[in-house]
Design a protein around this motif. Structure first.
Motif, PDB file in Angstrom:
ATOM      1  N   ARG A 382       3.645  20.293  10.557  1.00 11.79           N
ATOM      2  CA  ARG A 382       2.261  20.636  10.234  1.00 11.79           C
ATOM      3  C   ARG A 382       1.378  20.572  11.486  1.00 11.79           C
ATOM      4  NH1 ARG A 382      -0.900  23.635   7.116  1.00 11.79           N
ATOM      5  NH2 ARG A 382      -3.032  22.900   7.286  1.00 11.79           N
ATOM      6  N   GLU A 383       1.789  19.769  12.490  1.00  6.77           N
ATOM      7  CA  GLU A 383       0.999  19.607  13.703  1.00  6.77           C
ATOM      8  C   GLU A 383       1.606  20.341  14.889  1.00  6.77           C
ATOM      9  OE1 GLU A 383       0.556  15.447  14.410  1.00  6.77           O
ATOM     10  OE2 GLU A 383      -0.251  15.019  12.422  1.00  6.77           O
ATOM     11  N   ALA A 384       2.667  21.105  14.658  1.00  9.68           N
ATOM     12  CA  ALA A 384       3.361  21.771  15.763  1.00  9.68           C
ATOM     13  C   ALA A 384       2.431  22.731  16.505  1.00  9.68           C
ATOM     14  CB  ALA A 384       4.577  22.535  15.237  1.00  9.68           C
ATOM     15  N   LEU A 385       2.660  22.860  17.804  1.00 10.56           N
ATOM     16  CA  LEU A 385       1.863  23.779  18.606  1.00 10.56           C
ATOM     17  C   LEU A 385       2.109  25.217  18.178  1.00 10.56           C
ATOM     18  CD1 LEU A 385       2.357  22.434  22.250  1.00 10.56           C
ATOM     19  CD2 LEU A 385       0.442  22.034  20.710  1.00 10.56           C
ATOM     20  N   ILE A 386       1.053  25.985  18.121  1.00  9.73           N
ATOM     21  CA  ILE A 386       1.163  27.434  17.960  1.00  9.73           C
ATOM     22  C   ILE A 386       0.554  28.037  19.223  1.00  9.73           C
ATOM     23  CG2 ILE A 386       0.517  29.468  16.629  1.00  9.73           C
ATOM     24  CD1 ILE A 386       0.280  27.707  14.173  1.00  9.73           C
ATOM     25  N   LEU A 387       1.394  28.543  20.093  1.00 12.30           N
ATOM     26  CA  LEU A 387       0.933  29.077  21.374  1.00 12.30           C
ATOM     27  C   LEU A 387       0.737  30.583  21.286  1.00 12.30           C
ATOM     28  CD1 LEU A 387       3.147  27.114  23.928  1.00 12.30           C
ATOM     29  CD2 LEU A 387       0.790  26.651  23.242  1.00 12.30           C
ATOM     30  N   ASP A 388      -0.401  31.032  21.740  1.00 10.50           N
ATOM     31  CA  ASP A 388      -0.689  32.455  21.830  1.00 10.50           C
ATOM     32  C   ASP A 388      -0.285  32.915  23.224  1.00 10.50           C
ATOM     33  OD1 ASP A 388      -1.627  35.007  21.851  1.00 10.50           O
ATOM     34  OD2 ASP A 388      -3.705  34.516  21.318  1.00 10.50           O
ATOM     35  N   LEU A 389       0.842  33.580  23.321  1.00  8.33           N
ATOM     36  CA  LEU A 389       1.359  33.970  24.624  1.00  8.33           C
ATOM     37  C   LEU A 389       0.556  35.104  25.253  1.00  8.33           C
ATOM     38  CD1 LEU A 389       5.222  33.751  24.068  1.00  8.33           C
ATOM     39  CD2 LEU A 389       3.587  31.979  24.706  1.00  8.33           C
ATOM     40  N   ALA A 390      -0.378  35.670  24.496  1.00 13.01           N
ATOM     41  CA  ALA A 390      -1.272  36.667  25.067  1.00 13.01           C
ATOM     42  C   ALA A 390      -2.475  36.024  25.751  1.00 13.01           C
ATOM     43  CB  ALA A 390      -1.754  37.632  23.980  1.00 13.01           C
ATOM     44  N   ASP A 391      -2.674  34.717  25.528  1.00 11.72           N
ATOM     45  CA  ASP A 391      -3.750  34.000  26.199  1.00 11.72           C
ATOM     46  C   ASP A 391      -3.485  34.003  27.706  1.00 11.72           C
ATOM     47  OD1 ASP A 391      -6.009  31.918  26.274  1.00 11.72           O
ATOM     48  OD2 ASP A 391      -4.360  30.854  27.240  1.00 11.72           O
ATOM     49  N   PRO A 392      -4.441  34.437  28.530  1.00 12.61           N
ATOM     50  CA  PRO A 392      -4.182  34.579  29.970  1.00 12.61           C
ATOM     51  C   PRO A 392      -3.653  33.328  30.631  1.00 12.61           C
ATOM     52  CG  PRO A 392      -6.260  35.626  29.382  1.00 12.61           C
ATOM     53  CD  PRO A 392      -5.789  34.891  28.158  1.00 12.61           C
ATOM     54  N   GLU A 393      -4.206  32.156  30.288  1.00 10.05           N
ATOM     55  CA  GLU A 393      -3.757  30.920  30.924  1.00 10.05           C
ATOM     56  C   GLU A 393      -2.326  30.590  30.518  1.00 10.05           C
ATOM     57  OE1 GLU A 393      -5.000  26.196  31.265  1.00 10.05           O
ATOM     58  OE2 GLU A 393      -6.449  27.675  30.566  1.00 10.05           O
ATOM     59  N   THR A 394      -2.027  30.747  29.238  1.00  9.98           N
ATOM     60  CA  THR A 394      -0.672  30.479  28.770  1.00  9.98           C
ATOM     61  C   THR A 394       0.309  31.485  29.359  1.00  9.98           C
ATOM     62  OG1 THR A 394      -1.556  29.619  26.694  1.00  9.98           O
ATOM     63  CG2 THR A 394       0.774  30.187  26.724  1.00  9.98           C
ATOM     64  N   ALA A 395      -0.114  32.741  29.439  1.00 12.80           N
ATOM     65  CA  ALA A 395       0.767  33.800  29.943  1.00 12.80           C
ATOM     66  C   ALA A 395       1.180  33.571  31.392  1.00 12.80           C
ATOM     67  CB  ALA A 395       0.080  35.164  29.806  1.00 12.80           C
ATOM     68  N   GLN A 396       0.355  32.856  32.156  1.00 14.57           N
ATOM     69  CA  GLN A 396       0.702  32.571  33.541  1.00 14.57           C
ATOM     70  C   GLN A 396       1.877  31.599  33.638  1.00 14.57           C
ATOM     71  OE1 GLN A 396      -2.807  31.145  35.538  1.00 14.57           O
ATOM     72  NE2 GLN A 396      -3.783  33.156  35.580  1.00 14.57           N
ATOM     73  N   GLN A 397       2.070  30.791  32.603  1.00 12.96           N
ATOM     74  CA  GLN A 397       3.085  29.741  32.653  1.00 12.96           C
ATOM     75  C   GLN A 397       4.274  29.986  31.733  1.00 12.96           C
ATOM     76  OE1 GLN A 397       1.196  25.700  32.542  1.00 12.96           O
ATOM     77  NE2 GLN A 397      -0.668  26.840  32.103  1.00 12.96           N
ATOM     78  N   LEU A 398       4.108  30.862  30.746  1.00 10.49           N
ATOM     79  CA  LEU A 398       5.105  30.926  29.688  1.00 10.49           C
ATOM     80  C   LEU A 398       5.268  32.348  29.181  1.00 10.49           C
ATOM     81  CD1 LEU A 398       6.701  28.604  28.349  1.00 10.49           C
ATOM     82  CD2 LEU A 398       5.004  28.574  26.532  1.00 10.49           C
TER      83      LEU A 398
END
Length: 430
Positions: A382-398
């Motif tokens: 229920r608390e797991a991360l949901i990462l938006d890989l289109a987010d510019p900051e996240t996209a730089q790392q993942l």
């Protein structure tokens, strides 16, 4: 979010003992550190400095480390340059915390959307299940309910031009026929929307998809559930198309002709090898062709025998590489474009080694960057991360490294990422 506690086999060490090659776990929530994960292998000196600036004791996992922790240094004179560097790192970390807080809000909104859609799914499922029961005694009433469910779903889809497919994995196991009907309806609506059909025709597509298997009620359930039917059983199974057409045609004008034809012809193939009439190409009614694509996709992802299930990603591959002649090519291409490179429900491995499940399609401008729920056994689902890989900051790392098959993952991981294993595609009014 929950803060992980020390696990068996881990060693508590000071931040000053961290060095490249050490596998560490931070006793902090995701919001309170600058990394994409709380548990990782330290690979750069920048990461060492980031951990030191946090000023907390960390956990080291010797079995997953390539080196031993650095010796605990004795107290030494303060180096002003070093202190200035740590101050600058801490200032940057504070800015990162604020940016993460925004992303946490995005995750909370996503969870709220999932909750709303799940409630709407259960309501639609209940209405559809009740309608199926009415088909024998009160067919006109059944058709009326189906029309309203389809119309409401179509209105919802058209009202949101940026709507995404939402994966609802926590539905009741007992809703086989209902779940399939709703799944095929939603997938058909999405394809119809992508084709830019008029709203009235989109609603017909939804109604046709919702009722395409209505003839199953006239076939022995043991035959429907048998994935290895013999010739006789297959012949009986194929009668469901004609039975469904006859049932709908008997209702009269309340059932548009295209809806009844979709029940009759959704198993026809573009190459003429389908049933019941062996129609080819343009001779197959358009509603039946749309419903047929959605039906095949859902049957691949959610087969009678779950051991033969393939991921949504693989299902698209099967339809394109092995079964292309069964479908009108332009329709199939449009469906694949609608679903995206990584459809919801696809298990993926990320570039940092973590795994997850796609829970929402990527935007058209970033088809390789879906939203992914991250597998972390130390965090409640229920608390797991949901990462938006289109987010510019996240996209730089993942990024998504590859799609993976269910058979390649452990049972614990599957229970976490796909609790029911059976996926349903439903777009709610959110």
């Amino acid at each position: 979010m929950s803060v992980p506690t020390r696990k068996p086999g881990e060693l508590p060490i000071q931040a000053s003992q961290v060095r490249v090659g050490l596998h560490v776990r931070l006793p902090l929530s995701w919001l309170d550190h600058p990394f994409l994960s709380s548990s990782f292998l330290v690979t750069t000196e920048d990461q060492v400095r980031e951990i030191l600036a946090l000023g907390v004791e960390v956990y080291c996992d010797p079995k997953r480390s390539k080196v031993m922790p650095a010796p605990l240094a004795s107290a030494a004179a303060v180096d002003p340059a070093h202190e200035l560097e740590l101050t600058l790192v801490r200032q940057r970390q504070e800015a990162q915390r604020q940016a993460k807080a925004v992303r946490v809000k995005v995750m909370a909104d996503m969870r709220a959307k999932l909750d709303v859609v799940q409630k709407q799914y259960m309501s639609a499922a209940e209405q559809t299940a009740n309608a199926f029961k009415l088909m024998g005694a009160r067919p006109a009433e059944c058709v009326g309910v189906m029309r309203e469910v389809a119309a409401e779903s179509a209105r919802s889809l058209l009202a949101d031009p940026d709507s995404a497919i939402i994966l609802i994995a926590d539905k009741a196991k007992s809703q086989g026929e209902v779940a399939h009907a709703l799944s095929v309806m939603t997938l058909s609506l999405l394809l119809a929307k992508q084709l830019q059909l008029p709203e009235a025709e989109i609603q017909l597509v939804g109604m046709a998809a919702l009722m395409h298997d209505i003839g199953h009620s006239g076939v022995n359930p043991s035959i429907l559930r048998n994935p290895a039917r013999n010739r006789h059983e297959e012949a009986v199974f194929q009668t469901h198309a004609r039975l469904g057409f006859d049932q709908l045609a008997a209702v009269g004008a309340a059932v548009p002709q295209g809806v009844a034809e979709a029940a009759l012809h959704h198993h026809e193939r573009d190459d003429g090898k389908g049933f019941p009439s062996g129609l080819k190409g343009a001779a197959i009614p358009r509603l039946a062709r749309i419903v047929g694509i959605a039906n095949r996709f859902d049957n691949l992802a959610n087969p009678v025998d779950p051991r033969t299930a393939v991921s949504p990603f693989e299902a698209l591959g099967v339809m394109w590489a092995r079964e292309k002649t069964a479908f009108e090519e332009v329709l199939l291409q449009t469906f694949i474009r609608t679903m995206g490179i990584y459809p919801p429900g696809t298990l993926v491995q990320l570039s940092d080694g973590r795994s997850g499940v796609v829970v929402a399609t990527a935007p058209p401008s970033a088809r390789l960057c879906p939203q992914v729920l991250i597998y972390d056994p130390d965090t409640p689902r229920r608390e797991a991360l949901i990462l938006d890989l289109a987010d510019p900051e996240t996209a730089q790392q993942l990024k998504v490294l590859k799609a993976v098959r269910m058979q390649e993952r452990s049972e614990d991981e599957l229970d976490y990422l796909l609790p029911r294993r059976k996926m349903s595609w439903y777009r709610g009014n959110s």
